[in-house]
Design an enzyme around this catalytic site. Sequence first.
Site, PDB file in Angstrom:
ATOM      1  N   LEU A 230      -3.085  53.297 -15.602  1.00 44.28           N
ATOM      2  CA  LEU A 230      -3.007  54.499 -16.442  1.00 44.28           C
ATOM      3  C   LEU A 230      -2.741  55.687 -15.534  1.00 44.28           C
ATOM      4  CD1 LEU A 230      -6.210  54.424 -18.691  1.00 44.28           C
ATOM      5  CD2 LEU A 230      -3.845  54.271 -19.483  1.00 44.28           C
ATOM      6  N   HIS A 231      -1.730  56.486 -15.846  1.00 43.57           N
ATOM      7  CA  HIS A 231      -1.565  57.715 -15.053  1.00 43.57           C
ATOM      8  C   HIS A 231      -0.788  58.804 -15.780  1.00 43.57           C
ATOM      9  CE1 HIS A 231       2.429  56.076 -14.358  1.00 43.57           C
ATOM     10  NE2 HIS A 231       2.791  57.262 -13.906  1.00 43.57           N
TER      11      HIS A 231
END
Length: 401
Positions: A230-231
């Site tokens: 996730l980013h």
Amino acid sequence: MAVARIFIPMKIMTIAGARPNFMKVASIADAIRHHNKEGNSPVIDHILVHTGQHYDESMSQCFFDELGLPRPDVNLEVGSESHAQQTAEIMRRFEPVLLAECPDVLVVVGDVNSTVACALVAAKIQYPLQGISGKVRPLIAHVEAGLRSGDRSMPEEINRLLTDSLSDALFVTEEVAVSNLLREGISKEKIYFVGNVMIDTLHRHLEKARRSEIKHAMGINNGRYGLITLHRPSNVDTRDALEPLVRCLQEISNDLFLLLPLHPRTRAGLERFGLLDEFESNRKIKLTPPLGYLDFLNLLDTATMVLTDSGGIQEETTALGVPCVTLRENTERPVTITTGTNYLVGTDPAKILAAVREILSGMGKKGQIPPYWDGLSGERIVAGLSNISRQGEVNEEVIKK
Ligand code: UD1
């Protein structure tokens, strides 16, 4: 068709700035090395510029080491800033480099700020000496052109649109990208369907990656596990977005051990919203710093499933036949859904859990490999570029449209 006039040697400059660029540039650098080693004409002088957009050992240097990338000839060392400041700083520092080197071709890859910044400098540059062919700027080649999410709130979408409109040669990874570009009025003579350079690099390193000891280090001993990345700012920069995702992952961890290498932005978000401790105390979720390429590929290859908001990982899972649950409302890489193993579910926990259950029940997508994702895309690009005339024409016989 125009006849290509070859001047020897030909100078190609490639730009790498952020983590997902390195795997793409590695394929092109390999293909240039191969081209020269085979004695092909013209000899290509390759100059690699690192903008320094990513600079941590784990986000940059370790990829150079593992992928056998040449040391950058120039590092602009721009670092992290706001979008405007970072883009402007890259442009400011790149202009003198371009003027000093005067390459015949500038290759930019992907959709990060470094991509658009360098393309924009090249589009407006005036070389000090006009060559006999009248060349006043490099031909701009965009690798991974034509991808569109349709979502202009994504900085990458803006970067894609601008870079494509500035480029002279557009190398695409999937068929939909060709129609996207044609719809935007880009002439078909500029578009080349060559496949996916990121997948070239995956093929080249898979065997070595399979020898990594990372699973042992993570406490996975032939068991099932999910790999999470996730980013995206839209997922990790606000509590409203991040908290439901954290809860959802907690729930999934009841059925599946989860591994979560943390991007610096995500770690910062978890800390800011007081969610890190909760995650760290769950023994079924393992948090790690960002991983190197080979370790990450090792984990991707044998994951039960991957949950991600990345672009490239949607493609890598399709190439490996591993089910991928994409935590975004849209994707610029639709072939991973129509042909590959990707589920586009958004961020609604109910939809995420439904896809996860389907995969856990053994009914997950099997997928097929998209056309030209065959490990030879870098070769196709370099063969095409090496036939470029100083007027900027590409020999159409070399690469498939
Ligand atoms: C960039 C790309 C994104 C890509 C992602 C992969 C743009 C617009 N975005 O996003 O498309 O998917 O890279 O990682 O170009 N940081 C570090 N160390 C580093 C680099 C960054 O700690 O080596 C931190 C900094 O606090 C920085 C933040 O991460 O502010 C974000 O970095 P940045 O390059 O601005 O964007 P990414 O979110 O990484």
